[in-house]
Design a protein around this motif. Structure first.
Motif, mmCIF file in Angstrom:
data_model
loop_
_atom_site.group_PDB
_atom_site.id
_atom_site.type_symbol
_atom_site.label_atom_id
_atom_site.label_comp_id
_atom_site.label_asym_id
_atom_site.label_seq_id
_atom_site.Cartn_x
_atom_site.Cartn_y
_atom_site.Cartn_z
ATOM 1 N N PRO A 53 -8.287 -20.634 -15.497
ATOM 2 C CA PRO A 53 -7.394 -21.435 -16.396
ATOM 3 C C PRO A 53 -6.849 -20.248 -17.305
ATOM 4 O O PRO A 53 -5.378 -20.895 -17.814
ATOM 5 N N GLU A 54 -6.988 -19.246 -17.676
ATOM 6 C CA GLU A 54 -6.597 -18.408 -18.525
ATOM 7 C C GLU A 54 -5.583 -17.431 -17.937
ATOM 8 O O GLU A 54 -4.802 -16.813 -18.679
ATOM 9 N N GLY A 55 -5.446 -17.405 -16.568
ATOM 10 C CA GLY A 55 -4.607 -16.743 -15.765
ATOM 11 C C GLY A 55 -5.201 -15.450 -15.470
ATOM 12 O O GLY A 55 -6.219 -15.058 -15.755
ATOM 13 N N GLU A 56 -4.356 -14.581 -14.632
ATOM 14 C CA GLU A 56 -4.830 -13.048 -14.224
ATOM 15 C C GLU A 56 -3.632 -12.304 -13.777
ATOM 16 O O GLU A 56 -2.414 -12.779 -13.864
ATOM 17 N N PRO A 57 -3.672 -10.868 -14.061
ATOM 18 C CA PRO A 57 -2.705 -10.334 -13.914
ATOM 19 C C PRO A 57 -1.876 -10.309 -12.615
ATOM 20 O O PRO A 57 -2.316 -10.658 -11.621
ATOM 21 N N TYR A 58 -0.624 -10.372 -12.826
ATOM 22 C CA TYR A 58 0.239 -11.056 -11.871
ATOM 23 C C TYR A 58 0.516 -9.622 -10.800
ATOM 24 O O TYR A 58 0.290 -10.332 -9.448
ATOM 25 N N LEU A 59 0.987 -8.621 -11.070
ATOM 26 C CA LEU A 59 1.243 -7.810 -10.040
ATOM 27 C C LEU A 59 0.070 -7.284 -9.144
ATOM 28 O O LEU A 59 0.377 -7.433 -7.903
ATOM 29 N N PRO A 60 -0.946 -7.207 -9.752
ATOM 30 C CA PRO A 60 -2.305 -6.720 -8.862
ATOM 31 C C PRO A 60 -2.419 -7.865 -7.799
ATOM 32 O O PRO A 60 -2.973 -7.443 -6.754
ATOM 33 N N PHE A 61 -2.307 -9.142 -8.334
ATOM 34 C CA PHE A 61 -2.620 -10.167 -7.268
ATOM 35 C C PHE A 61 -1.717 -9.870 -6.151
ATOM 36 O O PHE A 61 -2.216 -10.120 -5.136
ATOM 37 N N LEU A 62 -0.532 -9.900 -6.511
ATOM 38 C CA LEU A 62 0.574 -9.999 -5.202
ATOM 39 C C LEU A 62 0.274 -8.692 -4.601
ATOM 40 O O LEU A 62 0.544 -8.754 -3.037
ATOM 41 N N GLU A 63 -0.057 -7.599 -5.115
ATOM 42 C CA GLU A 63 0.092 -6.431 -4.284
ATOM 43 C C GLU A 63 -1.527 -6.537 -3.116
ATOM 44 O O GLU A 63 -1.459 -6.266 -2.119
ATOM 45 N N GLN A 64 -2.321 -6.957 -3.962
ATOM 46 C CA GLN A 64 -3.627 -7.311 -2.974
ATOM 47 C C GLN A 64 -3.180 -8.320 -1.795
ATOM 48 O O GLN A 64 -3.448 -8.279 -0.695
ATOM 49 N N LYS A 65 -2.477 -9.549 -2.292
ATOM 50 C CA LYS A 65 -2.010 -10.412 -1.341
ATOM 51 C C LYS A 65 -1.241 -10.043 -0.223
ATOM 52 O O LYS A 65 -1.412 -10.398 1.127
ATOM 53 N N PHE A 66 -0.194 -9.019 -0.393
ATOM 54 C CA PHE A 66 0.919 -8.682 0.374
ATOM 55 C C PHE A 66 0.835 -7.461 1.121
ATOM 56 O O PHE A 66 1.419 -6.921 1.794
ATOM 57 N N GLY A 67 -0.433 -6.760 0.529
ATOM 58 C CA GLY A 67 -0.593 -5.330 1.265
ATOM 59 C C GLY A 67 0.002 -4.179 0.414
ATOM 60 O O GLY A 67 0.310 -3.122 1.305
ATOM 61 N N GLY A 68 0.158 -4.376 -0.830
ATOM 62 C CA GLY A 68 0.992 -3.108 -1.535
ATOM 63 C C GLY A 68 2.037 -3.313 -2.214
ATOM 64 O O GLY A 68 2.678 -4.278 -2.241
ATOM 65 N N ARG A 69 2.367 -2.290 -3.170
ATOM 66 C CA ARG A 69 3.696 -2.598 -3.693
ATOM 67 C C ARG A 69 5.185 -2.639 -3.046
ATOM 68 O O ARG A 69 5.939 -3.409 -3.539
ATOM 69 N N ALA A 70 4.974 -1.898 -2.116
ATOM 70 C CA ALA A 70 6.295 -1.908 -1.320
ATOM 71 C C ALA A 70 6.705 -3.194 -0.800
ATOM 72 O O ALA A 70 7.769 -3.961 -0.738
ATOM 73 N N GLU A 73 7.800 -5.558 -3.790
ATOM 74 C CA GLU A 73 9.211 -5.229 -4.111
ATOM 75 C C GLU A 73 10.158 -5.914 -2.941
ATOM 76 O O GLU A 73 11.151 -6.339 -3.461
ATOM 77 N N ALA A 74 10.016 -5.779 -1.823
ATOM 78 C CA ALA A 74 10.846 -6.119 -0.715
ATOM 79 C C ALA A 74 10.673 -7.687 -0.747
ATOM 80 O O ALA A 74 11.990 -8.353 -0.610
ATOM 81 N N LEU A 75 9.772 -8.414 -1.160
ATOM 82 C CA LEU A 75 9.555 -9.731 -1.417
ATOM 83 C C LEU A 75 10.569 -10.203 -2.468
ATOM 84 O O LEU A 75 11.410 -11.009 -2.563
ATOM 85 N N PHE A 76 10.326 -9.387 -3.562
ATOM 86 C CA PHE A 76 11.103 -9.757 -4.759
ATOM 87 C C PHE A 76 12.556 -9.446 -4.682
ATOM 88 O O PHE A 76 13.429 -10.371 -5.068
ATOM 89 N N GLU A 77 13.041 -8.548 -3.567
ATOM 90 C CA GLU A 77 14.518 -8.382 -3.429
ATOM 91 C C GLU A 77 15.047 -9.458 -2.658
ATOM 92 O O GLU A 77 16.331 -9.964 -2.936
ATOM 93 N N ARG A 78 14.183 -10.013 -1.612
ATOM 94 C CA ARG A 78 14.851 -11.193 -1.115
ATOM 95 C C ARG A 78 15.080 -12.192 -1.819
ATOM 96 O O ARG A 78 15.795 -13.172 -1.853
ATOM 97 N N VAL A 79 14.079 -12.611 -2.757
ATOM 98 C CA VAL A 79 14.243 -13.981 -3.664
ATOM 99 C C VAL A 79 15.427 -13.547 -4.569
ATOM 100 O O VAL A 79 16.121 -14.435 -4.596
ATOM 101 N N ARG A 80 15.360 -12.377 -4.919
ATOM 102 C CA ARG A 80 16.626 -12.090 -5.846
ATOM 103 C C ARG A 80 17.997 -12.214 -5.238
ATOM 104 O O ARG A 80 18.851 -13.016 -5.869
#
Length: 214
Positions: A53-70, A73-80
């Protein structure tokens, strides 16, 4: 009039693009059918139902879900890149928390009992993806809704209660029972389902087909 149900979650970046593509599609239909009218209804979907309910850190969650920072960032760029065509400038770097969106969906449900909520959800998407505001926080949601013209005292009483929580959750379950697993999804007149942030031409064609079927 066509009734358009939009199944979406506020934390889904493609849902923001889907809203703009729907608006483009509606303009395309009106070029063919000037008297075209429609009614939108935003339906709840929980992209990450396990979010605290209080949320949780955004980037660490995505890095764990998608396998790292790279990959993130590739996903972010596609959306942008997809958003630029619709004047959406994503600022993912401003997002600190992955939000639990139950309160935001309750707010949308409440607002839609009082009329059209397209302006409110636009502001919620801006809050999430351009301002980095915490859309799971009641104080933030009240401020956003007040900015859209809703009364603060009613909002506070509502959001600090549990009213309609079950109603919203049950509606999200009905959506999944229909087989919808991807957002945004568009339901035309309760029958035709278009899944994904489709090209405006696809949405416009589907709406014209619904009109022709009448």
């Amino acid at each position: 009039m066509i009734k358009i149900d939009i199944v979406a979650d506020i934390v889904c970046p493609w849902c923001f693009i889907g809203k703009r593509r729907l608006e483009t599609a509606i303009a395309m239909v009106r070029r063919n059918v000037p008297e075209f009218s429609y009614e939108t209804r935003w339906r709840p979907f929980f992209l990450n139902p396990d979010t605290p309910p209080e949320g949780e850190p955004y980037l660490p969650f995505l890095e764990q879900k998608f396998g790292g920072r790279a990959p993130v960032e590739a996903l972010f760029e596609r959306v942008r890149a997809a958003g630029r065509a619709y004047d959406i400038d994503y600022a993912f770097e401003r997002i600190e928390l992955r939000a639990n969106t139950l309160q935001a969906h309750r707010l949308l449900y409440w607002a839609q009992q009082r009329g059209n909520a397209d302006a409110l959800i636009e502001r919620l998407f801006v809050a999430q993806f351009q301002r980095g505001e915490h859309v799971g926080d009641r104080v933030t949601l009240i401020k956003i809704a007040v900015d859209c013209g809703y009364p603060a005292n009613e909002l506070e009483a509502y959001l600090y209660s549990d009213e309609d929580s079950d109603t919203v959750s049950e509606d999200a379950q009905r959506i999944r029972a229909m087989g919808i697993r991807m957002v945004p999804s568009f339901i035309l007149d309760g029958e035709q389902i278009i899944v994904g942030a489709e090209d405006p031409t696809v949405l416009a064609t589907a709406m014209l087909q619904s009109l022709d079927a009448r």
